[in-house]
Motif scaffolding. Structure first.
Motif, PDB file in Angstrom:
ATOM      1  N   HIS A  36       1.046  -1.371  -0.130  1.00 15.19           N
ATOM      2  CA  HIS A  36      -0.071   0.095   0.111  1.00 15.19           C
ATOM      3  C   HIS A  36       0.377   1.400  -0.371  1.00 15.19           C
ATOM      4  O   HIS A  36       0.374   2.085  -0.695  1.00 15.19           O
ATOM      5  CB  HIS A  36      -0.416   0.039   1.168  1.00 15.19           C
ATOM      6  N   ARG A  80       0.788   3.885  -2.738  1.00 14.98           N
ATOM      7  CA  ARG A  80      -0.267   5.526  -2.473  1.00 14.98           C
ATOM      8  C   ARG A  80       1.557   6.423  -3.236  1.00 14.98           C
ATOM      9  O   ARG A  80       1.088   7.459  -3.007  1.00 14.98           O
ATOM     10  CB  ARG A  80       0.172   5.376  -1.104  1.00 14.98           C
ATOM     11  N   ASP A 139      -6.400   0.370  -3.996  1.00 12.65           N
ATOM     12  CA  ASP A 139      -4.947   1.692  -3.853  1.00 12.65           C
ATOM     13  C   ASP A 139      -4.498   0.717  -5.568  1.00 12.65           C
ATOM     14  O   ASP A 139      -2.749   1.049  -5.917  1.00 12.65           O
ATOM     15  CB  ASP A 139      -3.773   1.157  -3.127  1.00 12.65           C
ATOM     16  N   ASP A 161      -4.321   5.036   7.993  1.00 13.08           N
ATOM     17  CA  ASP A 161      -4.489   5.979   7.911  1.00 13.08           C
ATOM     18  C   ASP A 161      -5.842   6.271   9.528  1.00 13.08           C
ATOM     19  O   ASP A 161      -5.726   7.556   9.158  1.00 13.08           O
ATOM     20  CB  ASP A 161      -6.174   6.068   6.670  1.00 13.08           C
TER      21      ASP A 161
END
Ligand code: ATP
Ligand code: MG
Length: 297
Positions: free
Chosen positions: A50, A54, A129, A273
């Motif tokens: 991830h 990102r 993602d 997050d």
């Protein structure tokens, strides 16, 4: 009869070809994640996937774990994940590529170097993602070197993914680096070894590190997982067990124990997050930066 001159030229040409192939592989960014059962390999692979995605990388996450839980850790919904058949359990594909079905007819008829360049297109799964995933299935363990179709296929897949460009490949493997031997060393330049601060886990890590060095993988990283103390107690214990092998690693990271992993498992995504950032996520970011730094060297 071949003259010595001809023999020498043949050996020279073969050596050059291997060097060229190694260079080809070296253009990609390849990371293998290994360690003892339960150490935290899948958690690490999923979080790194991830974070790299990102940051704008094309990510191919490869699962070589017998339990194939990487897709769930990356955040694939249960219903979708339950339908995945690993490549090595796809009997028709194995037969199409190697000329033999598992458990039968291996030997003379087996194609040891099949063309598997369609494997990601046919079996790749798109995850959150934009992460691309490939569930390979696992190495068949045998007392003597196994020439079975599944292993021939797995090796061919590893050889093939070395040649893919513009992509970071993260491979979660229980089997360790030795099962892929040179195929892995041709393209994979980084081995991340995950361990707990326990004797058995560190022994496995030590063994994996030595093997990775033996096949000339240049960069090794040690992750000490589930650290609960603030005074480096776990690190000191790992150093004592590792002894001189500690010097093999380019970098060592201590990953804190994180209760929230249990709360959300198997999916690691919600943790990324959380604000302020969790300690474990910060460490994974540091690991990502180290991988990028050493890959440029
Ligand atoms: N730092 C941590 N803090 C708390 N729990 C953790 C931590 N790291 C991993 N875990 C939990 O430990 C369990 C095992 O982790 P994980 O599945 O990543 O290990 P693994 O090495 O892939 O295991 P296996 O060998 O079974 O594939 C998971 O439930 C995971 O959520
Ligand atoms: Mg796992």
């Amino acid at each position: 009869m071949k003259t010595n001159e001809e023999r020498r030229k043949r050996i020279f040409d073969a050596a050059n070809k291997i060097k060229e192939q190694a260079k080809e592989g070296g253009r990609g960014f390849r990371v293998v994640i290994t360690g003892k059962g339960g150490a935290g390999k899948t958690t690490t692979t999923a979080m790194l996937s991830h974070l790299f995605a990102r940051k704008g990388y094309n990510v191919l996450a490869v699962d070589e774990d017998p339990q194939m839980n990487l897709p769930y850790a990356i955040g694939i919904p249960r219903e979708e994940g339950d339908k995945i058949v690993p490549v090595t359990k796809n009997l028709d594909y194995i037969e199409e590529k190697t000329g033999a079905r598992p458990g039968e007819g291996w030997g003379l008829m087996l194609t040891l170097n099949p063309d598997v360049s369609d494997v990601v297109e046919r079996f790749g799964i798109k995850g959150p993602d934009g992460i691309n995933m490939l569930v390979m299935g696992t190495v068949v363990q045998a007392a003597t070197g196994c020439l079975c179709p599944e292993n021939a296929l797995l090796e061919a897949i590893v050889r093939y993914i070395n040649l893919r460009n513009n992509e970071i490949i993260l491979m979660d493997t229980q089997a360790g680096v030795e099962h892929f031997g040179r195929a892995l060393a041709q393209g994979f330049r980084h081995v991340v070894i995950v361990t707990d601060a326990t004797f058995n886990s560190v022994q496995v890590a030590k063994h994996a590190a030595k093997l990775a060095k033996d096949i000339n993988i240049p960069h090794l990283y040690l992750l000490i997982n589930r650290v609960r103390s603030n005074d480096s107690k776990e690190l000191e214990k790992v150093k004592q067990i590792m002894k001189d092998e500690m010097d093999i690693f380019d970098e060592v990271f201590e990953l804190p124990y994180e209760e929230k992993l249990f709360e959300y498992e198997p999916n690691v995504m919600p943790l990324l997050d959380v604000k302020p950032s969790l300690g474990i996520v910060e460490k994974m970011n540091e690991l990502m930066e180290a991988l990028e730094k050493y890959d440029k060297q």
